[in-house]
Design a protein around this motif. Structure first.
Motif, PDB file in Angstrom:
ATOM      1  N   LEU A  50      67.905  28.412  32.015  1.00 47.26           N
ATOM      2  CA  LEU A  50      68.507  29.689  31.207  1.00 47.26           C
ATOM      3  C   LEU A  50      68.481  30.895  32.400  1.00 47.26           C
ATOM      4  O   LEU A  50      67.242  31.342  32.736  1.00 47.26           O
ATOM      5  N   ARG A  83      73.465  32.992  30.651  1.00 50.04           N
ATOM      6  CA  ARG A  83      73.050  32.331  29.633  1.00 50.04           C
ATOM      7  C   ARG A  83      71.874  32.785  28.872  1.00 50.04           C
ATOM      8  O   ARG A  83      71.886  32.531  27.899  1.00 50.04           O
ATOM      9  N   THR A  84      71.008  33.706  29.505  1.00 48.67           N
ATOM     10  CA  THR A  84      70.003  34.115  28.870  1.00 48.67           C
ATOM     11  C   THR A  84      70.797  35.241  27.914  1.00 48.67           C
ATOM     12  O   THR A  84      69.928  35.258  26.620  1.00 48.67           O
ATOM     13  N   LYS A  87      71.918  33.507  24.997  1.00 48.64           N
ATOM     14  CA  LYS A  87      71.027  33.098  24.066  1.00 48.64           C
ATOM     15  C   LYS A  87      70.442  34.302  23.153  1.00 48.64           C
ATOM     16  O   LYS A  87      70.195  34.127  21.938  1.00 48.64           O
ATOM     17  N   HIS A 111      63.222  29.211  26.856  1.00 46.76           N
ATOM     18  CA  HIS A 111      63.013  29.013  28.072  1.00 46.76           C
ATOM     19  C   HIS A 111      61.928  27.968  28.311  1.00 46.76           C
ATOM     20  O   HIS A 111      62.414  27.066  29.342  1.00 46.76           O
ATOM     21  N   LYS A 114      63.115  23.889  28.562  1.00 46.60           N
ATOM     22  CA  LYS A 114      63.834  23.911  29.462  1.00 46.60           C
ATOM     23  C   LYS A 114      62.838  22.925  30.705  1.00 46.60           C
ATOM     24  O   LYS A 114      61.463  22.973  30.581  1.00 46.60           O
TER      25      LYS A 114
END
Length: 272
Positions: A50, A83-84, A87, A111, A114
């Motif tokens: 992320l 991407r964070t 989310k 996180h 991943k």
């Protein structure tokens, strides 16, 4: 590892339907063409890093975050997000009515599931559960408590925590698969099957049949999890909390089996 494999087959024996239907698959007879190894690309895809904003520092004040309600989710989702940020946007919708601390917990799990994650993420996650366990158990939706215990499988500090977390992850994943398939029966999760409708076809993989009315497989499946929670320093309370919620949920296979047993017992007494 042996305990995880045993859990797979115990759950499979409880959750498997009696009938085995022809799937109409390829000539190899495989459910997954190319073997189980062919699933690795799909598994890896969901574990990509992320990217985006950094997590708070390790010494972030949890009390402050608990006091900060989440802002409303902006829809449609803004363009150009990392991407964070994407989310976080999704979590704002899922955790509506909760606080920034609940969202931080969700981001940490995102996180840590991943392959690559921020350096401080494991320590911050462990600190959060060490210092705020009571608040997390009382506040978070069950779905996030399940995600938390699964996260400990890779990031728990003790072998006892990691092993038990892996078993719980296997248990809930198989339960989710089974309950999702059962939705296609047309019955709500609270509706038990009728004992008289049982199909007598053999269970898959040569497994010995499970006596729905007199078997003790549930005890062999659940009791060791409860027992071993007493030896897991970081997740023991979390595991027992989840098992207690499982016991009071009226939509599980365990509740349906209990209803079937009660119905069979009433029928038996009525014939005496």
């Amino acid at each position: 590892m042996k305990s995880c494999l045993a859990l797979v087959f115990c759950v499979a024996a409880v959750f498997s339907g009696s009938a085995r239907q022809e799937a109409g698959l390829d000539k190899t007879g495989e459910t997954f063409e190319g073997g189980i190894g062919s699933l690795m690309p799909a598994y890896q895809k969901r574990r990509a890093l992320l990217t985006g904003e950094a997590l708070p520092p390790h010494d972030v004040d949890f009390a402050v975050l608990k006091s900060q309600p989440l802002p409303p989710q902006q829809n449609p989702r803004p363009e150009g997000l990392s991407r964070t940020q994407k989310k976080r946007h999704a979590l704002l919708g899922e955790l509506h009515g909760h606080s920034e601390l609940a969202l931080l917990h969700g981001l940490l799990i995102a996180h840590l599931r991943k392959h690559t994650y921020p350096d401080g993420a494991p320590a911050l996650f462990l600190r959060l559960w060490k210092e705020e366990e009571d608040w997390l158990l009382e506040t978070l939706p069950t779905r996030w408590l399940i995600s938390a215990v699964i996260t400990f499988a890779e990031h728990g500090q003790s072998e006892a925590d990691r092993t038990l977390a892996a078993r719980m992850g296997m248990f809930f994943s198989l339960m989710k698969i089974y309950e999702a398939e059962r939705c296609f029966s047309g019955l709500p999760p609270q509706k038990a099957f009728k004992v008289k409708d049982r199909n007598t076809s053999p269970l898959p993989m040569g497994m010995k049949d499970f006596s729905v009315l007199q078997g003790d497989l549930e005890a062999h499946l659940l009791a060791p999890l409860w027992r071993d929670a007493g030896q897991a320093p970081a997740i023991g309370n979390l595991v027992r909390h989840l098992l207690e919620r499982l016991n009071t949920d009226d939509g599980t296979v365990f509740r349906r089996l209990a209803l079937m047993r009660n119905a069979a017992e009433k029928s038996r007494k009525g014939k005496v």
